[in-house]
Design a protein around this motif. Structure first.
Motif, PDB file in Angstrom:
ATOM      1  N   LEU A  72       0.904  -1.225   0.245  1.00  0.00           N
ATOM      2  CA  LEU A  72      -0.040   0.112  -0.035  1.00  0.00           C
ATOM      3  C   LEU A  72       0.884   1.254   0.041  1.00  0.00           C
ATOM      4  O   LEU A  72       0.559   2.298  -0.799  1.00  0.00           O
ATOM      5  CB  LEU A  72      -1.029   0.173   1.328  1.00  0.00           C
ATOM      6  CG  LEU A  72      -2.006  -0.909   1.117  1.00  0.00           C
ATOM      7  CD1 LEU A  72      -2.834  -0.923   2.392  1.00  0.00           C
ATOM      8  CD2 LEU A  72      -2.992  -0.576   0.124  1.00  0.00           C
ATOM      9  N   LYS A  73       1.911   1.013   0.778  1.00  0.00           N
ATOM     10  CA  LYS A  73       2.751   2.351   0.776  1.00  0.00           C
ATOM     11  C   LYS A  73       3.592   2.647  -0.404  1.00  0.00           C
ATOM     12  O   LYS A  73       4.035   3.679  -0.592  1.00  0.00           O
ATOM     13  CB  LYS A  73       3.786   2.090   2.200  1.00  0.00           C
ATOM     14  CG  LYS A  73       4.346   3.425   2.667  1.00  0.00           C
ATOM     15  CD  LYS A  73       5.148   3.031   3.992  1.00  0.00           C
ATOM     16  CE  LYS A  73       6.076   2.130   3.744  1.00  0.00           C
ATOM     17  NZ  LYS A  73       6.894   1.994   5.174  1.00  0.00           N
ATOM     18  N   PRO A  87      -3.361   3.973  -3.082  1.00  0.00           N
ATOM     19  CA  PRO A  87      -4.328   2.933  -2.873  1.00  0.00           C
ATOM     20  C   PRO A  87      -4.953   3.190  -1.519  1.00  0.00           C
ATOM     21  O   PRO A  87      -4.149   3.188  -0.589  1.00  0.00           O
ATOM     22  CB  PRO A  87      -3.746   1.558  -2.975  1.00  0.00           C
ATOM     23  CG  PRO A  87      -2.413   1.488  -3.005  1.00  0.00           C
ATOM     24  CD  PRO A  87      -2.178   3.345  -3.439  1.00  0.00           C
ATOM     25  N   GLU A  88      -6.277   3.020  -1.489  1.00  0.00           N
ATOM     26  CA  GLU A  88      -7.134   2.998  -0.205  1.00  0.00           C
ATOM     27  C   GLU A  88      -7.005   1.469   0.445  1.00  0.00           C
ATOM     28  O   GLU A  88      -7.105   1.473   1.804  1.00  0.00           O
ATOM     29  CB  GLU A  88      -8.499   3.493  -0.435  1.00  0.00           C
ATOM     30  CG  GLU A  88      -9.066   3.819   1.011  1.00  0.00           C
ATOM     31  CD  GLU A  88     -10.502   4.517   0.447  1.00  0.00           C
ATOM     32  OE1 GLU A  88     -11.436   3.635   0.570  1.00  0.00           O
ATOM     33  OE2 GLU A  88     -10.559   5.408  -0.172  1.00  0.00           O
ATOM     34  N   ASP A  89      -7.000   0.413  -0.370  1.00  0.00           N
ATOM     35  CA  ASP A  89      -7.123  -0.799   0.228  1.00  0.00           C
ATOM     36  C   ASP A  89      -6.323  -1.702  -0.715  1.00  0.00           C
ATOM     37  O   ASP A  89      -6.207  -1.302  -1.889  1.00  0.00           O
ATOM     38  CB  ASP A  89      -8.299  -1.287   0.308  1.00  0.00           C
ATOM     39  CG  ASP A  89      -8.518  -2.438   1.387  1.00  0.00           C
ATOM     40  OD1 ASP A  89      -7.485  -2.851   1.988  1.00  0.00           O
ATOM     41  OD2 ASP A  89      -9.695  -3.048   1.516  1.00  0.00           O
ATOM     42  N   LEU A  90      -6.188  -3.011  -0.233  1.00  0.00           N
ATOM     43  CA  LEU A  90      -5.384  -4.100  -1.336  1.00  0.00           C
ATOM     44  C   LEU A  90      -6.119  -5.467  -0.924  1.00  0.00           C
ATOM     45  O   LEU A  90      -6.168  -5.715   0.276  1.00  0.00           O
ATOM     46  CB  LEU A  90      -3.793  -4.154  -1.095  1.00  0.00           C
ATOM     47  CG  LEU A  90      -3.168  -5.153  -1.319  1.00  0.00           C
ATOM     48  CD1 LEU A  90      -3.086  -5.684  -2.906  1.00  0.00           C
ATOM     49  CD2 LEU A  90      -1.942  -5.212  -0.795  1.00  0.00           C
ATOM     50  N   GLN A  91      -6.758  -6.104  -1.911  1.00  0.00           N
ATOM     51  CA  GLN A  91      -7.099  -7.349  -1.611  1.00  0.00           C
ATOM     52  C   GLN A  91      -6.270  -8.258  -2.291  1.00  0.00           C
ATOM     53  O   GLN A  91      -6.187  -8.451  -3.643  1.00  0.00           O
ATOM     54  CB  GLN A  91      -8.513  -7.608  -2.109  1.00  0.00           C
ATOM     55  CG  GLN A  91      -9.510  -6.459  -1.225  1.00  0.00           C
ATOM     56  CD  GLN A  91     -10.777  -6.430  -2.179  1.00  0.00           C
ATOM     57  OE1 GLN A  91     -11.181  -7.055  -2.914  1.00  0.00           O
ATOM     58  NE2 GLN A  91     -11.658  -5.719  -1.624  1.00  0.00           N
ATOM     59  N   ALA A  92      -5.422  -9.237  -1.799  1.00  0.00           N
ATOM     60  CA  ALA A  92      -4.734 -10.165  -2.071  1.00  0.00           C
ATOM     61  C   ALA A  92      -5.217 -11.516  -1.932  1.00  0.00           C
ATOM     62  O   ALA A  92      -5.637 -12.043  -0.952  1.00  0.00           O
ATOM     63  CB  ALA A  92      -3.277 -10.470  -1.552  1.00  0.00           C
ATOM     64  N   ASN A  93      -4.975 -12.464  -3.130  1.00  0.00           N
ATOM     65  CA  ASN A  93      -5.831 -13.661  -3.216  1.00  0.00           C
ATOM     66  C   ASN A  93      -4.622 -14.776  -4.077  1.00  0.00           C
ATOM     67  O   ASN A  93      -4.639 -14.604  -5.126  1.00  0.00           O
ATOM     68  CB  ASN A  93      -6.975 -13.801  -3.568  1.00  0.00           C
ATOM     69  CG  ASN A  93      -7.574 -15.257  -3.805  1.00  0.00           C
ATOM     70  OD1 ASN A  93      -7.013 -16.145  -3.158  1.00  0.00           O
ATOM     71  ND2 ASN A  93      -8.878 -15.101  -4.231  1.00  0.00           N
ATOM     72  N   GLY A  94      -3.944 -15.388  -3.206  1.00  0.00           N
ATOM     73  CA  GLY A  94      -2.838 -16.276  -3.839  1.00  0.00           C
ATOM     74  C   GLY A  94      -1.938 -15.485  -4.500  1.00  0.00           C
ATOM     75  O   GLY A  94      -1.117 -14.601  -4.091  1.00  0.00           O
ATOM     76  N   GLN A  95      -1.869 -15.504  -6.130  1.00  0.00           N
ATOM     77  CA  GLN A  95      -0.837 -14.814  -6.669  1.00  0.00           C
ATOM     78  C   GLN A  95      -1.430 -13.471  -7.482  1.00  0.00           C
ATOM     79  O   GLN A  95      -0.820 -12.758  -8.187  1.00  0.00           O
ATOM     80  CB  GLN A  95      -0.390 -15.591  -8.103  1.00  0.00           C
ATOM     81  CG  GLN A  95       0.188 -16.959  -7.417  1.00  0.00           C
ATOM     82  CD  GLN A  95       0.638 -17.708  -8.541  1.00  0.00           C
ATOM     83  OE1 GLN A  95      -0.175 -18.477  -9.049  1.00  0.00           O
ATOM     84  NE2 GLN A  95       1.822 -17.736  -9.025  1.00  0.00           N
ATOM     85  N   THR A  96      -2.646 -13.173  -7.064  1.00  0.00           N
ATOM     86  CA  THR A  96      -3.303 -11.940  -7.354  1.00  0.00           C
ATOM     87  C   THR A  96      -3.547 -10.770  -6.257  1.00  0.00           C
ATOM     88  O   THR A  96      -3.801 -11.230  -5.341  1.00  0.00           O
ATOM     89  CB  THR A  96      -4.541 -12.321  -8.191  1.00  0.00           C
ATOM     90  OG1 THR A  96      -4.317 -13.376  -9.121  1.00  0.00           O
ATOM     91  CG2 THR A  96      -5.344 -11.210  -8.808  1.00  0.00           C
TER      92      THR A  96
END
Length: 142
Positions: A72-73, A87-96
């Motif tokens: 995010l930083k 970015p306000e947020d980040l959603q990580a899922n596996g390799q994405t």
């Protein structure tokens, strides 16, 4: 000799209308043209510019708050002559990873390009999107 493992990252602008249509078609199949839920996916006003980066090492963001905070930083959208958007947020899922950028800075047809950049450890990722190529049905769609 020891080399750095190669990594191919793909950056896509997820909130563009053609991608939303493709997502609706994938999710609703033949009903994409008639389903109220599909219509909502396609037509709902977008609160964020969502950019997707795929190809990260497996499990990169899952359960790792330090990694999320670092990403995010170290991530931004830059437009010449305007404040960078972080970015306000980040959603990580596996390799994405999905980066959610608030629409606090308008991107318009006069902006020539938008640069996405992020850093993961020593790896710097930068890609440019040409705004004039992001016109769909005669309208800028981000």
């Amino acid at each position: 000799s020891t080399g750095t493992p190669s990594m191919t990252l793909v950056v896509s602008w997820r909130t563009a209308l053609p991608l939303r249509q493709a997502i609706a078609k994938q999710r609703f199949g033949n009903e994409a043209g008639t389903s109220p839920e599909a219509k909502k996916v396609i037509e709902e006003p977008q609160k964020y510019y969502v950019l997707v980066v795929s190809g990260f090492p497996a499990g990169m963001g899952r359960g790792n708050p330090e990694m999320k905070e670092m990403l995010l930083k170290n991530t931004s959208l830059s437009i010449k002559g305007k404040e960078p958007i972080v970015p306000e947020d980040l959603q990580a899922n596996g390799q994405t990873a999905l980066f959610l950028f608030p629409k606090t800075v308008a991107i318009d047809a006069d902006d020539k390009e938008v640069e996405f950049s992020t850093r993961v450890g020593q790896i710097v990722v930068k890609t440019r999107f040409k705004v004039k190529e992001m016109v769909f049905n005669g309208k800028l769609d981000l």
